[in-house]
Scaffold this active site. Structure first.
Site, short mmCIF file in Angstrom:
data_model
loop_
_atom_site.label_atom_id
_atom_site.label_comp_id
_atom_site.label_asym_id
_atom_site.label_seq_id
_atom_site.Cartn_x
_atom_site.Cartn_y
_atom_site.Cartn_z
N CYS A 72 0.82 -1.22 -0.04
CA CYS A 72 0.12 0.11 -0.05
C CYS A 72 0.93 1.14 -0.02
O CYS A 72 1.31 1.67 1.05
CB CYS A 72 -0.97 -0.07 1.22
SG CYS A 72 -1.99 1.38 1.25
N CYS A 92 -0.22 4.33 1.99
CA CYS A 92 -0.12 4.00 3.70
C CYS A 92 1.25 4.23 3.78
O CYS A 92 1.65 4.90 4.92
CB CYS A 92 -0.41 2.56 3.85
SG CYS A 92 -1.96 2.07 3.56
N ASP A 93 2.19 3.44 3.30
CA ASP A 93 3.72 3.24 3.81
C ASP A 93 4.82 4.05 3.13
O ASP A 93 5.82 3.96 3.50
CB ASP A 93 3.92 1.81 3.48
CG ASP A 93 3.10 0.78 4.26
OD1 ASP A 93 2.48 1.58 5.37
OD2 ASP A 93 3.11 -0.25 3.81
#
Lengths: 213, 326
Positions: free
Chosen positions: B153, B156-157
């Site tokens: 992701c 997200c990261d």
């Protein structure tokens, strides 16, 4: 400029109108506020104004160090969620619950107010068996759609058992802490410094990990 | 500051009924993404008793930041569109359960669907709209280092890779998007693509070309991810020459496309080599009374607007099927 636009404000009010009992937020900041602290300060102020059931106390990490110690707050910005009788729900937010985390924040407010779905009896039984201090830290980023799930799960454990304290930690605001726990993917759930879980896991997986402690 | 509020999560579910094993439903919909939710609106409007079980409401839409090609909205956030869909389903009495996956589908005069928790649901017709999930590389080191440098992701990261060296696998739109996000903050990005060209949209290819810290390796593929507790090196092979090289990397983002959630229907309905469920233009599978719609099917171009249309079609076909059975 307000953080919440007209549309979000309306939605937030509607959601908060479902709160059952009162909830008190204790917000910790510091004398010379960092940008995140300033934004968090505004966030808590605006939010508390959206419901009669919400009250807010703003404290200072250094000046109010006894209170900070009482609530195990060691960094700012921090939001501690208290029940209507003033007791600690065990739920903490470190950093601003912005982005997707607004959802875990609202879930926490509703849950602490008493609006919460019952857990399956088998899960409830396992939670009530926890009899030693458990500290859960869920590392998130505001852009992570899966993270609120992990946060809500950890917070639920805290709400159900007073031995459990559960923090949402916004990784971008606490970089040294994220490095300390080698967070390179979120959500990452760290339990008592020693155990961790990667990804949004069901409550039973969290319990498995706690029972290993 | 942005707030990705999922207002629908907090709405009292006054019209959602529990799914029940003893009820024989007219239609059982598996999946709550755009195809499944549209199908539900259509079957409910036809007055058919409908149950819907889904892992998560909204499916891949919940992971989409902005949608700019769903007509009626020039721009809408993924969660907002999910809320609108959900509200539209909620005006009807529907048996509904989320966070629930399907284990097995058994066809028959009455179709039986076994849920992961062991309950069995029964229905005259089934609409499979279970969508897709991110595909894994299935190479050594991937599973062990997932969440420790192996990421799926990018939104997200990505923040954890500021001033780091990363590899992005996949040259489609999601791979290009991840590479662009990472190029902004990482020291260096290597984009690895199996095919001899990038397959994403030109607009993204051009955007990526504007960064001088990006290298693109076409016709290469990762073979192994190595590191002690965290990703340190990735073994990359040149597909033409077979030559392997070890690239140092702090992280590897896997964006190699999607896998259909069709395991529970294996051996029941016909699928293509990618495990997509074969359907005709009426959304019929080869099994009478079992229909499929959206990303889980062989229908080309995986788009929200297409999934919605297919969901509507599957519902109307199911309604006809039930009518003709009488």
């Amino acid at each position: 400029m307000p953080l919440f636009d007209e549309k979000i404000t309306k939605q937030l009010k509607e959601i908060l109108s479902q709160m059952q009992k009162d909830v008190k937020l204790v917000f910790f900041t510091q004398e010379i506020e960092c940008q995140t602290c300033r934004d968090a300060h505004q966030f808590t102020n605006e939010l508390a104004g959206l419901s009669d059931k919400l009250s807010l106390e703003t404290l200072n990490l250094v000046i109010d160090k006894d209170q900070a110690a009482k609530y195990a707050v060691d960094k700012v910005p921090a939001i501690v969620v208290l029940k209507d009788d003033g007791t600690d729900s065990g739920i903490r937010f470190f950093g601003i619950p912005g982005g997707y985390e607004i959802n875990s924040f609202l879930s926490a407010l509703l849950a602490v107010s008493g609006r919460v779905e019952p857990l399956p009896p088998a899960v409830q039984a396992r939670i009530s068996k926890i009899d030693k201090p458990v500290h859960i830290q869920v590392f998130v980023t505001p852009t992570c759609p899966y993270c609120p799930g992990a946060v809500v799960t950890a917070h639920r454990l805290a709400l159900e058992n007073s031995h459990v304290r559960a923090d949402m930690v916004e990784s971008n605001s606490f970089v040294p802490l994220s490095i300390k726990y080698q967070v390179s993917g979120v959500p990452k759930t760290v339990i008592n410094e020693t155990n961790d879980l990667v990804g949004a896991q069901p409550i039973t997986a969290l319990l498995d990990e706690i029972e290993k402690l | 500051m942005e707030f990705n509020l999922s207002a629908g999560l907090f709405v009292a579910e006054q019209n959602f009924l529990p799914v029940e094993s003893q009820t024989l439903y007219d239609v059982l919909i598996i999946g709550g993404g755009p195809a499944g939710m549209t199908a539900a609106v259509y079957t409910l409007r036809k007055g058919l008793s409908t149950a819907l079980v889904t892992g998560n409401v909204g499916g891949q839409m919940t992971e989409t930041a902005g949608i700019e090609n769903y007509l009626g909205y020039r721009y809408i956030n993924g969660n907002e569109l999910v809320d609108k869909f959900r509200e539209q389903v909620m005006q009807f009495g529907i048996a509904f359960e989320s966070s629930q996956k399907v284990q097995r589908l058994e066809p028959g005069p009455v179709h039986q669907v076994t849920l992961e928790d062991g309950r069995v649901l029964r229905a005259k017709t089934v609409i499979i709209a279970s969508g897709k999930q991110s595909k894994r590389l299935n190479i050594p080191g991937e599973k062990e280092l997932a969440g420790h440098g192996v990421a799926y992701c990018a939104i997200c990261d990505a923040p954890f890779y500021a001033d780091k060296t990363v590899i992005v696998v996949g040259g489609g739109n999601s791979g290009l998007g991840a590479a662009i996000d990472l190029a902004k903050i990482a020291t260096h990005v290597t984009l690895v693509q199996r095919r001899d060209r990038l397959t994403g949209d030109q607009i993204l290819i051009d955007k990526l070309a504007a960064y001088d810290n990006v290298r693109i390796l076409l016709e290469h593929e990762p073979r192994e991810i190595r590191g002690d507790g965290h990703v340190e090196r990735v073994l990359i092979a040149d597909k033409k020459t077979g030559e392997e090289q070890e690239l140092p990397a702090d992280g590897i983002f896997v964006e190699v496309g999607l896998l259909p959630n069709s395991q529970f229907a294996r051996g029941v309905v016909e699928m293509n080599e990618y495990n997509e469920i074969w359907v005709d233009c009426f959304c019929r599978t080869r099994v009478p009374g079992i229909f499929a719609a959206g990303d889980v099917t062989t229908v080309p171009y995986k788009q929200i607007i297409i999934a919605c249309g297919e969901g509507a079609k599957a519902a109307l076909t199911a309604a006809d099927y039930i009518q003709n059975q009488k």
